[in-house]
Design an enzyme around this catalytic site. Structure first.
Site, PDB file in Angstrom:
ATOM      1  N   SER A  84      12.428   8.428 -11.677  1.00 48.94           N
ATOM      2  CA  SER A  84      11.775   8.513 -10.376  1.00 48.94           C
ATOM      3  C   SER A  84      11.729   9.956  -9.870  1.00 48.94           C
ATOM      4  CB  SER A  84      12.481   7.564  -9.406  1.00 48.94           C
ATOM      5  OG  SER A  84      11.715   7.382  -8.251  1.00 48.94           O
TER       6      SER A  84
ATOM      7  N   ASP B 149       5.008  -0.986 -10.875  1.00 46.83           N
ATOM      8  CA  ASP B 149       5.751  -0.042 -10.027  1.00 46.83           C
ATOM      9  C   ASP B 149       5.019   0.103  -8.693  1.00 46.83           C
ATOM     10  OD1 ASP B 149       7.024   2.191  -8.872  1.00 46.83           O
ATOM     11  OD2 ASP B 149       7.371   3.113 -10.835  1.00 46.83           O
TER      12      ASP B 149
ATOM     13  N   HIS C 131       9.603  -0.448 -10.779  1.00 50.60           N
ATOM     14  CA  HIS C 131      10.093   0.928 -10.685  1.00 50.60           C
ATOM     15  C   HIS C 131      11.524   1.050 -11.196  1.00 50.60           C
ATOM     16  CE1 HIS C 131      10.214   4.999  -9.157  1.00 50.60           C
ATOM     17  NE2 HIS C 131      11.306   4.740  -8.448  1.00 50.60           N
TER      18      HIS C 131
HETATM   19  C1  856 Z   1      15.570   5.087  -6.543  1.00 48.74           C
HETATM   20  C2  856 Z   1      11.025   8.140  -5.042  1.00 48.74           C
HETATM   21  C3  856 Z   1       7.706   8.429  -0.560  1.00 48.74           C
HETATM   22  O1  856 Z   1       8.551   8.336  -1.669  1.00 48.74           O
HETATM   23  C4  856 Z   1       9.301   7.238  -1.830  1.00 48.74           C
HETATM   24  O2  856 Z   1       9.241   6.319  -1.060  1.00 48.74           O
HETATM   25  C5  856 Z   1      10.237   7.204  -2.984  1.00 48.74           C
HETATM   26  C6  856 Z   1      11.197   6.236  -3.037  1.00 48.74           C
HETATM   27  C7  856 Z   1      12.090   6.219  -4.091  1.00 48.74           C
HETATM   28  C8  856 Z   1      12.007   7.171  -5.075  1.00 48.74           C
HETATM   29  C9  856 Z   1      12.986   7.171  -6.195  1.00 48.74           C
HETATM   30  O3  856 Z   1      13.423   8.182  -6.685  1.00 48.74           O
HETATM   31  O4  856 Z   1      13.429   5.911  -6.490  1.00 48.74           O
HETATM   32  C10 856 Z   1      14.538   5.788  -7.330  1.00 48.74           C
HETATM   33  O5  856 Z   1      16.787   5.244  -7.161  1.00 48.74           O
HETATM   34  C11 856 Z   1      10.137   8.153  -3.990  1.00 48.74           C
END
Ligand code: 856
Length: 302
Positions: A172, A218, A250
């Site tokens: 992520s 995702d 995701h």
């Molecule tokens: C969790 C990346 C706007 O961005 C987001 O909402 C968002 C949410 C989660 C993540 C992430 O890294 O998820 C992994 O461990 C962006």
């Protein structure tokens, strides 16, 4: 290049026997060059472990026994500490190493399954914590770089690692950081962003062999807005691949996942170890099936 044994610029008579003689001379010169090379020079010095099979890259554990070493965040700078998983048997030589970053709000434990899974195939694996769990992707990229620096310069396993063969992975925002680290450090041998998230969609300056893993369902880092444009923006003349996990969310990279493992192992072996025994799992591209929604590539790899 001029031919060392050529003394005449006269054209050779193009008879069948003259052509055969030329071919024979070329074959003899080729054979001479091969025997003159140092013994074993044709073998890959970075190859580790036995020849792979579909079964061996899908297995929960590879052929190497693994130890782990906990690294306190208080003992390091530039990242948040972590856990080093490493093969105990160095009789074949040192190993390549890969640093792995977690996603937003997550810790190293969210990626811990990859530690023994990859290390038992013959890699040093460093699953890291970030400085804060809300660090953004570019920061996570710099932290992956700091973790690799720590691994090769200051860790207890410096002797186990070949410092010229390093890679990065992450989930992520850690996958976005993986892209950032690959862009920043072209000397890296491989990058594997897992359901990566990043606001920047343009990665045309990345010169590191990159396997992007997206998840079909995702809803946080949709493949349409993240993995697919990331993959398409990578140079077409480099080594890159896009693996889309069928029906996955995701969070697929946060649990033991055989599809992620087998293609990550193959990618790391192919590009960190130059081990072409693994090319068979990457090229030609795997077919769509129960696990794979889509696969894109630039086969054959160079
Ligand atoms: C969790 C990346 C706007 O961005 C987001 O909402 C968002 C949410 C989660 C993540 C992430 O890294 O998820 C992994 O461990 C962006």
């Amino acid at each position: 290049m001029s031919h060392p044994h050529s003394t005449s610029h006269r054209p050779l008579p193009r008879t069948a026997s003259a052509a055969a003689a030329v071919a024979m001379a070329a074959a003899l010169l080729g054979a001479g060059a091969a025997t003159a090379a140092p013994a074993g020079a044709a073998e890959n010095p970075y190859e580790r472990g036995p020849a792979p099979t579909e079964r061996s890259i899908e297995a929960l554990r590879g052929p190497f026994s693994v130890d782990e070493d906990s690294v306190s965040r208080l003992a390091v700078s530039g990242f948040g500490g972590g856990t080093i998983y490493y093969p105990t048997d160095t009789s074949e030589g040192t190993f390549g190493a890969v640093a792995v970053a977690p996603g937003y709000t997550a810790s190293q434990s969210s990626m811990s399954w990859l530690g023994p899974r990859l290390a038992s195939q013959g890699f040093v694996v460093f699953t890291i914590d970030t400085i804060t769990t809300s660090d953004q992707p570019d920061s996570r990229g710099r932290q992956l770089e700091a973790a690799l620096d720590y691994l090769v310069e200051d860790s207890d396993v410096t002797d186990v690692i070949d410092e010229s063969r390093l890679a990065v992975m992450g989930h992520s925002m850690g996958g976005g950081g993986t892209l950032a680290a690959a862009e920043s450090r072209p000397e890296l041998q491989a990058a594997i962003p897992l359901t990566p998230w990043h606001l920047d969609k343009s990665w045309g300056d990345v010169d590191v062999p990159t396997l992007i893993v997206g998840a079909e369902n995702d809803s946080i880092a949709s493949v349409r807005s993240h993995s697919e444009p990331f993959y398409e923006s990578l140079p077409d003349n480099g080594n890159k691949a896009y693996l889309e996990l069928n029906g996955a969310s995701h969070f697929a990279p946060n649990m033991s996942n055989t599809t992620i493992a087998k293609y990550s192992i193959s990618w790391l072996k192919r590009f960190v170890d130059d081990d072409t025994r693994y090319e068979q799992f990457l090229c030609p591209a795997p077919s769509r099936d129960l696990d794979i929604e889509e696969y894109r590539d630039t086969c054959p790899h160079s």
